[in-house]
Design a protein around this motif. Structure first.
Motif, PDB file in Angstrom:
ATOM      1  N   THR A  46     -19.786  -7.034  23.937  1.00  0.00           N
ATOM      2  CA  THR A  46     -18.598  -7.715  24.460  1.00  0.00           C
ATOM      3  C   THR A  46     -18.385  -9.038  23.737  1.00  0.00           C
ATOM      4  O   THR A  46     -17.251  -9.374  23.361  1.00  0.00           O
ATOM      5  CB  THR A  46     -18.739  -7.951  25.971  1.00  0.00           C
ATOM      6  OG1 THR A  46     -18.857  -6.681  26.610  1.00  0.00           O
ATOM      7  CG2 THR A  46     -17.544  -8.691  26.538  1.00  0.00           C
ATOM      8  N   THR A  49     -17.062  -8.336  20.273  1.00  0.00           N
ATOM      9  CA  THR A  49     -15.661  -7.912  20.342  1.00  0.00           C
ATOM     10  C   THR A  49     -14.749  -9.107  20.583  1.00  0.00           C
ATOM     11  O   THR A  49     -13.699  -9.242  19.935  1.00  0.00           O
ATOM     12  CB  THR A  49     -15.471  -6.867  21.450  1.00  0.00           C
ATOM     13  OG1 THR A  49     -16.303  -5.740  21.163  1.00  0.00           O
ATOM     14  CG2 THR A  49     -14.037  -6.412  21.556  1.00  0.00           C
ATOM     15  N   ASN A  50     -15.156  -9.970  21.493  1.00  0.00           N
ATOM     16  CA  ASN A  50     -14.345 -11.163  21.771  1.00  0.00           C
ATOM     17  C   ASN A  50     -14.261 -12.078  20.555  1.00  0.00           C
ATOM     18  O   ASN A  50     -13.197 -12.642  20.268  1.00  0.00           O
ATOM     19  CB  ASN A  50     -14.919 -11.920  22.967  1.00  0.00           C
ATOM     20  CG  ASN A  50     -14.695 -11.189  24.270  1.00  0.00           C
ATOM     21  OD1 ASN A  50     -13.843 -10.314  24.362  1.00  0.00           O
ATOM     22  ND2 ASN A  50     -15.464 -11.530  25.291  1.00  0.00           N
ATOM     23  N   ASP A  53     -11.872 -10.477  18.081  1.00  0.00           N
ATOM     24  CA  ASP A  53     -10.490 -10.656  18.542  1.00  0.00           C
ATOM     25  C   ASP A  53      -9.994 -12.075  18.285  1.00  0.00           C
ATOM     26  O   ASP A  53      -8.857 -12.286  17.850  1.00  0.00           O
ATOM     27  CB  ASP A  53     -10.379 -10.336  20.038  1.00  0.00           C
ATOM     28  CG  ASP A  53     -10.416  -8.849  20.330  1.00  0.00           C
ATOM     29  OD1 ASP A  53     -10.242  -8.048  19.386  1.00  0.00           O
ATOM     30  OD2 ASP A  53     -10.624  -8.484  21.506  1.00  0.00           O
ATOM     31  N   LEU A  56      -9.288 -12.504  14.584  1.00  0.00           N
ATOM     32  CA  LEU A  56      -8.034 -11.849  14.212  1.00  0.00           C
ATOM     33  C   LEU A  56      -6.826 -12.635  14.698  1.00  0.00           C
ATOM     34  O   LEU A  56      -5.824 -12.763  13.983  1.00  0.00           O
ATOM     35  CB  LEU A  56      -7.999 -10.422  14.755  1.00  0.00           C
ATOM     36  CG  LEU A  56      -8.923  -9.418  14.060  1.00  0.00           C
ATOM     37  CD1 LEU A  56      -8.924  -8.093  14.808  1.00  0.00           C
ATOM     38  CD2 LEU A  56      -8.492  -9.210  12.614  1.00  0.00           C
ATOM     39  N   ASN A  57      -6.920 -13.162  15.904  1.00  0.00           N
ATOM     40  CA  ASN A  57      -5.817 -13.981  16.426  1.00  0.00           C
ATOM     41  C   ASN A  57      -5.617 -15.234  15.590  1.00  0.00           C
ATOM     42  O   ASN A  57      -4.477 -15.636  15.306  1.00  0.00           O
ATOM     43  CB  ASN A  57      -6.069 -14.348  17.887  1.00  0.00           C
ATOM     44  CG  ASN A  57      -5.916 -13.166  18.816  1.00  0.00           C
ATOM     45  OD1 ASN A  57      -5.259 -12.190  18.481  1.00  0.00           O
ATOM     46  ND2 ASN A  57      -6.529 -13.248  19.989  1.00  0.00           N
ATOM     47  N   ASP A  60      -3.981 -14.240  12.356  1.00  0.00           N
ATOM     48  CA  ASP A  60      -2.570 -13.934  12.603  1.00  0.00           C
ATOM     49  C   ASP A  60      -1.751 -15.215  12.751  1.00  0.00           C
ATOM     50  O   ASP A  60      -0.645 -15.335  12.198  1.00  0.00           O
ATOM     51  CB  ASP A  60      -2.451 -13.054  13.849  1.00  0.00           C
ATOM     52  CG  ASP A  60      -1.048 -12.533  14.075  1.00  0.00           C
ATOM     53  OD1 ASP A  60      -0.393 -12.140  13.083  1.00  0.00           O
ATOM     54  OD2 ASP A  60      -0.602 -12.513  15.245  1.00  0.00           O
TER      55      ASP A  60
END
Length: 84
Positions: A46, A49-50, A53, A56-57, A60
């Motif tokens: 977890t 994964t966080n 993320d 990636l944010n 972006d």
């Protein structure tokens, strides 16, 4: 004599019921270790994964910011051309 035999039998059964069953205890301990390991693995997955993320944010957002900077520069060139 029967009373003594019955008393001895009851005491023997009581002691037998109180004996420690190491096999059962070992199984319970192994299960607890496995459950804790699974919980640790799930928590680590977890967290990974966080973190992915969030990365990636952030990427972006950086791309969006770069796009906005290009658009602003283009607007500035356009304004400079029109305001000669």
């Amino acid at each position: 004599m029967k009373k003594v035999a019955v008393t001895a039998l009851v005491l023997a059964l009581g002691l037998a019921a109180c004996t420690k069953n190491n096999a059962d205890n070992n199984v319970a301990n192994d299960t607890a270790v496995e459950n804790n390991a699974e919980a640790d693995t799930n928590a680590a997955a977890t967290d990974a994964t966080n973190a992915a993320d969030a990365a990636l944010n952030a990427a972006d957002n950086s791309i969006d910011n770069a796009g906005n900077a290009v658009a602003n520069a283009s607007d500035a060139v356009q304004n400079a051309t029109e305001n000669k």
